[in-house]
Design a protein around this motif. Structure first.
Motif, PDB file in Angstrom:
ATOM      1  N   PHE A  60      30.861  -0.075   1.658  1.00 12.70           N
ATOM      2  CA  PHE A  60      31.463  -0.999   0.693  1.00 12.70           C
ATOM      3  C   PHE A  60      32.168  -2.136   1.423  1.00 12.70           C
ATOM      4  N   ASP A  61      32.960  -1.792   2.432  1.00 11.53           N
ATOM      5  CA  ASP A  61      33.643  -2.826   3.223  1.00 11.53           C
ATOM      6  C   ASP A  61      32.631  -3.727   3.923  1.00 11.53           C
ATOM      7  N   ARG A  62      31.550  -3.125   4.410  1.00 15.21           N
ATOM      8  CA  ARG A  62      30.510  -3.913   5.083  1.00 15.21           C
ATOM      9  C   ARG A  62      29.850  -4.879   4.107  1.00 15.21           C
ATOM     10  N   TYR A  63      29.597  -4.424   2.912  1.00 15.53           N
ATOM     11  CA  TYR A  63      28.982  -5.272   1.885  1.00 15.53           C
ATOM     12  C   TYR A  63      29.896  -6.439   1.527  1.00 15.53           C
ATOM     13  N   GLU A  79      15.194 -10.198  -4.319  1.00 14.63           N
ATOM     14  CA  GLU A  79      14.857  -9.688  -2.991  1.00 14.63           C
ATOM     15  C   GLU A  79      15.937 -10.054  -1.981  1.00 14.63           C
ATOM     16  N   ASP A  80      16.516 -11.247  -2.149  1.00 13.83           N
ATOM     17  CA  ASP A  80      17.620 -11.657  -1.279  1.00 13.83           C
ATOM     18  C   ASP A  80      18.817 -10.734  -1.457  1.00 13.83           C
ATOM     19  N   VAL A  81      19.134 -10.440  -2.716  1.00 12.16           N
ATOM     20  CA  VAL A  81      20.290  -9.585  -3.004  1.00 12.16           C
ATOM     21  C   VAL A  81      20.058  -8.182  -2.449  1.00 12.16           C
ATOM     22  N   PHE A  82      18.865  -7.651  -2.670  1.00 10.70           N
ATOM     23  CA  PHE A  82      18.541  -6.327  -2.156  1.00 10.70           C
ATOM     24  C   PHE A  82      18.641  -6.299  -0.629  1.00 10.70           C
ATOM     25  N   GLY A  83      18.181  -7.372   0.012  1.00 15.87           N
ATOM     26  CA  GLY A  83      18.266  -7.447   1.466  1.00 15.87           C
ATOM     27  C   GLY A  83      19.698  -7.456   1.960  1.00 15.87           C
ATOM     28  N   LEU A  84      20.586  -8.172   1.260  1.00 19.44           N
ATOM     29  CA  LEU A  84      22.001  -8.195   1.637  1.00 19.44           C
ATOM     30  C   LEU A  84      22.616  -6.806   1.523  1.00 19.44           C
ATOM     31  N   PHE A  85      22.301  -6.129   0.421  1.00 25.57           N
ATOM     32  CA  PHE A  85      22.867  -4.797   0.228  1.00 25.57           C
ATOM     33  C   PHE A  85      22.312  -3.812   1.254  1.00 25.57           C
ATOM     34  N   MET A  86      21.017  -3.887   1.530  1.00 26.47           N
ATOM     35  CA  MET A  86      20.435  -2.997   2.532  1.00 26.47           C
ATOM     36  C   MET A  86      21.001  -3.288   3.926  1.00 26.47           C
ATOM     37  N   ALA A  87      21.340  -4.545   4.194  1.00 26.12           N
ATOM     38  CA  ALA A  87      21.973  -4.883   5.474  1.00 26.12           C
ATOM     39  C   ALA A  87      23.318  -4.179   5.600  1.00 26.12           C
ATOM     40  N   ALA A  88      24.036  -4.051   4.481  1.00 25.11           N
ATOM     41  CA  ALA A  88      25.302  -3.325   4.496  1.00 25.11           C
ATOM     42  C   ALA A  88      25.071  -1.834   4.696  1.00 25.11           C
ATOM     43  N   ASP A 126      29.360  -4.838  15.483  1.00 21.22           N
ATOM     44  CA  ASP A 126      29.976  -3.874  14.576  1.00 21.22           C
ATOM     45  C   ASP A 126      29.173  -2.577  14.542  1.00 21.22           C
ATOM     46  N   ASN A 127      29.899  -1.469  14.566  1.00 24.42           N
ATOM     47  CA  ASN A 127      29.318  -0.128  14.407  1.00 24.42           C
ATOM     48  C   ASN A 127      28.312   0.236  15.497  1.00 24.42           C
ATOM     49  N   ALA A 128      28.467  -0.358  16.673  1.00 23.24           N
ATOM     50  CA  ALA A 128      27.585   0.020  17.782  1.00 23.24           C
ATOM     51  C   ALA A 128      27.825   1.482  18.153  1.00 23.24           C
ATOM     52  N   LEU A 129      26.760   2.203  18.448  1.00 23.13           N
ATOM     53  CA  LEU A 129      26.897   3.595  18.858  1.00 23.13           C
ATOM     54  C   LEU A 129      27.687   3.674  20.162  1.00 23.13           C
ATOM     55  N   GLY A 130      28.390   4.771  20.348  1.00 24.70           N
ATOM     56  CA  GLY A 130      29.286   4.899  21.482  1.00 24.70           C
ATOM     57  C   GLY A 130      28.621   5.390  22.749  1.00 24.70           C
ATOM     58  N   TRP A 131      29.410   5.394  23.809  1.00 25.27           N
ATOM     59  CA  TRP A 131      28.979   5.881  25.115  1.00 25.27           C
ATOM     60  C   TRP A 131      29.203   7.383  25.178  1.00 25.27           C
ATOM     61  N   ASP A 132      28.270   8.091  25.800  1.00 31.35           N
ATOM     62  CA  ASP A 132      28.455   9.517  26.023  1.00 31.35           C
ATOM     63  C   ASP A 132      27.592   9.937  27.198  1.00 31.35           C
ATOM     64  N   THR A 133      27.500  11.216  27.426  1.00 28.23           N
ATOM     65  CA  THR A 133      26.747  11.715  28.572  1.00 28.23           C
ATOM     66  C   THR A 133      25.861  12.893  28.168  1.00 28.23           C
ATOM     67  N   VAL A 134      24.846  13.132  28.989  1.00 28.90           N
ATOM     68  CA  VAL A 134      24.043  14.349  28.902  1.00 28.90           C
ATOM     69  C   VAL A 134      24.043  14.975  30.295  1.00 28.90           C
TER      70      VAL A 134
END
Length: 701
Positions: free
Chosen positions: A62-65, A201-210, A544-552
């Protein structure tokens, strides 16, 4: 000085009478509802991360949208947001059930507010701009974290400041009152026209981007139109000016340059530059502030050989008034333009000249068509680098610098095979999928082509396959990595079909053989160079929301050397050289100055003289640094800081002459900043080679 323009209302009235799509018609289709369910299922069961579409995720989406619709809190009122606050706990149900009525309703509310505000701005222009620019008001530049406006009066006050700032910016840029009015009218009329052309289609694309962007920045929904042209876009992605662009608020920002592309060759664009205007050859430049990214991209694209004019605000500029018009001839980037190229660099040390090799690797490429056709002499990064290594060995070089700066990656198989030129078979990278299964990739060919001293030069734009290569060289102890922290792109995406469009989904993650991820943190060099690229603006950690660093778990591999034994000595010698080198001294001081100015530049004055004083004070510092550097290099000083890019010696864009050997021991006055980094990498390589050979001799004795 007062800016006052009064024109008739005919232009605005004509625009307002243009029929746009009825807001009531902006409703989701059955196909979009079904696609939303498929996207939700893809995220839950196909994404690398453990995705739970629950109430916690609903709040994030919701905040992203809201950020996508109105990230600067400039259109929606607090009561508008509160009216849709139910989405903070029901967005998960909306996408899982395909019930998009509320997300579409929120867009329609935003659309109403945006259309009303643009109409208000055009009406203000018709009434005449009566700004004296002599008060003490300031305007906050970033409103992302500010509260939503409480009423229309608060929005009117905000937009009065924004209009005043826009007029002042143009006025300071030497536009007449009539030109200011024309530019602003063109801007707002264009925004209103594009707003009214929005379809479902534009609106749907914006929402899917969120929806997808709340999970990670590389997962993305592609509409049917985008899907149909995906292959074409991939083929054309290297045509035009060769620059990757991204939206940055109201502006379009240069994210990176294609190696060997027209923009890189012209040397007039740099990452984080903002494009504020686009014009065709012989035509007026059109202001693109506030324009949609895809519309700006369409304006910049064009036939090969044609010229596009860009109005650019340099990345280091702290005020949008300091723009410069540049010209770029559109072209196609060929494989030859991106081929690895080598040269010999001569470094004087203690009265003796030493020859060192440098190989520039712009990207990890392979001629897939020729390879799949079974042609024996197909082009690839590994094959071209191998040829350069053989040539440099024949020249008698004492070591090799591999330059991976600005190398955004490419074919993973090439990163693996390139590592194989420097090691005698072994693992190169681990790939972990969503189920936790790890696949190990590596070099299976026995023997090495080059086992001598090696330095890998990287920067913030070295990404993906470049990071795999640099990380493996570092882990194996096969050589040194110098430069800047790399980009941090350590994820793998696939493209999957939906019933309506496609989804690009993050499905796996890269890990070094040491077990460390390249994601988010990238590769940290053994020896750091100063950089003008702000990691808060460019790089995985800036997304925004990039996956974090970790190890294996670490895999088994042999060590080829212990460069870390010499790091203290190497760093101290580098520090002493950098202190005495004008270009390195400039880079370090300019980077600190740019950081300080960005921290200070959180608002702008709406007083003309105060604004001019602030800009002049900032540019005086920047110009003083540049001229100190130029004086130390024996170059002519500049009168304007904005002109620094017009001279190859001052930029990071000049290319070395690879037709002959380049003596660099006493010819520093001919080096651009970019070249100085290559030469210093060669100096470090020479130090490393001599220390290592000395230790080997001592151990042998």
């Amino acid at each position: 000085m007062s800016l006052f323009v009064t024109l008739g209302r005919a232009a605005t009235l004509a625009l307002l009478l243009v029929a746009g799509p009825a807001l009531a018609e902006l409703a989701p289709s059955d196909a979009q509802r079904k696609a939303a369910v498929e996207v939700a299922e893809s995220l839950r069961y196909g994404h690398y991360a453990d995705v739970s579409l629950d109430d916690e995720w609903s709040r994030q989406a919701f905040d992203r949208y809201l950020d996508i619709l109105d990230g600067q809190r400039a259109y929606l009122l607090r009561r508008d947001v509160e009216a849709f606050d139910d989405l903070a706990t029901t967005l998960d149900d909306a996408v899982l059930d395909g019930d998009l009525s509320r997300p579409f309703a929120l867009y329609r509310r935003y659309h109403e507010r945006a259309e009303a505000r643009l109409t208000w701005l055009l009406a203000r222009l018709d009434e005449g701009l009566d700004f004296s620019f002599d008060g003490d008001q300031r305007m906050v530049l970033d409103r992302e974290d500010t509260p939503w406006p409480g009423n229309e009066a608060a929005l009117d006050a905000l937009w009065t400041k924004r209009l005043q700032n826009a007029a002042l910016t143009l006025s300071i840029s030497d536009q007449s009152p009539e030109q200011v009015e024309d530019t602003l009218r063109q801007r707002y009329e264009g925004q209103l026209t594009r707003l009214r052309q929005t379809n479902e289609e534009d609106v749907f694309g914006l929402f899917m981007a969120a929806v997808t962007g709340s999970i990670d920045p590389h997962s993305e929904y592609l509409s049917p139109r985008q899907s149909e042209s995906f292959d074409i876009q991939m083929r054309l992605s290297l045509e035009g000016i060769g620059a990757l662009l991204q939206a940055d608020g109201e502006y379009v920002k240069v994210a990176s340059l294609v190696p060997g592309g027209p923009a890189e060759r012209a040397g007039v664009l740099q990452p984080a530059d903002r494009i504020v205007g686009v014009g065709q050859e012989g035509e007026e430049i059109v202001n693109v502030v506030g324009m949609r990214l895809d519309d700006v991209v369409d304006m910049i694209r064009g036939p090969k050989g044609s010229v596009v004019r860009l109005d650019v605000v340099p990345a280091q500029a702290v005020d949008m008034t300091r723009s410069k018009v540049v010209e770029i001839t559109r072209d196609t980037v060929n494989l030859e333009d991106q081929a690895a190229k080598g040269e010999v660099i001569e470094v004087e040390r203690d009265g003796e000249m030493h020859r060192l090799g440098m190989i520039d690797v712009p990207t990890f490429y392979v001629d897939f068509d020729a390879w799949q056709a079974g042609e024996e002499d197909y082009r690839s990064t590994t094959r071209d680098v191998a040829k350069e290594i053989e040539r440099l060995k024949a020249e008698g070089v004492e070591g090799i610098v591999l330059d991976l700066r600005d190398n955004g990656g490419g074919a993973l198989q090439e990163a693996n095979s390139l590592i194989g030129l420097f090691i005698d078979r072994g693992p190169t990278v681990q790939v972990r999928d969503a189920r936790g299964r790890i696949s190990l990739y590596g070099d299976t060919d026995s023997g090495t082509l080059y086992d001598g001293p090696l330095v890998v030069l990287v920067n913030r734009l070295s990404a993906s396959a470049s990071e795999i290569f640099a990380g493996a060289i570092q882990d194996y102890g096969r050589g040194l990595v110098v430069g800047n922290d790399t980009f941090g792109k350590g994820t793998v995406q696939t493209l999957d079909e939906l019933s309506h469009g496609q989804i690009k989904l993050t499905r796996a993650k890269f890990y070094r053989i040491s077990g460390e991820s390249t994601q988010h943190r990238g590769v940290t060099p053994d020896i750091q160079f100063p950089s003008l690229i702000d990691p808060e603006l460019i790089g995985e950690s800036s997304l925004d929301n990039a996956l974090g660093w970790d190890t294996v778990r670490q895999v088994q591999y042999r060590q080829y050397g212990e460069p870390q034994r010499y790091l203290e000595t190497l760093r101290e010698r580098h520090r002493r050289r950098a202190e005495d080198h004008p270009n390195f001294h400039y880079l370090e001081r300019q980077a600190k100055l740019a950081e300080r100015l960005r921290e200070q530049h959180t608002s702008v004055s709406l007083n003309r003289e105060q604004r001019r004083r602030e800009v002049e004070a900032q540019e005086t510092e920047q110009l003083a640094l540049e001229n100190q550097r130029r004086e130390a290099l024996g170059l002519e000083p500049l009168e304007e800081w904005i002109d620094a890019r017009d001279t190859p010696q001052a930029g990071v864009d000049a290319e070395p002459d690879t037709s002959t050997d380049t003596g660099t021991g006493t010819d520093a006055d001919a080096e651009p900043i970019d070249r100085a980094q290559v030469v210093e990498a060669a100096e470090i390589l020479l130090d490393f080679a001599r220390l290592d050979s000395g230790l080997r001799l001592a151990e042998y004795d």
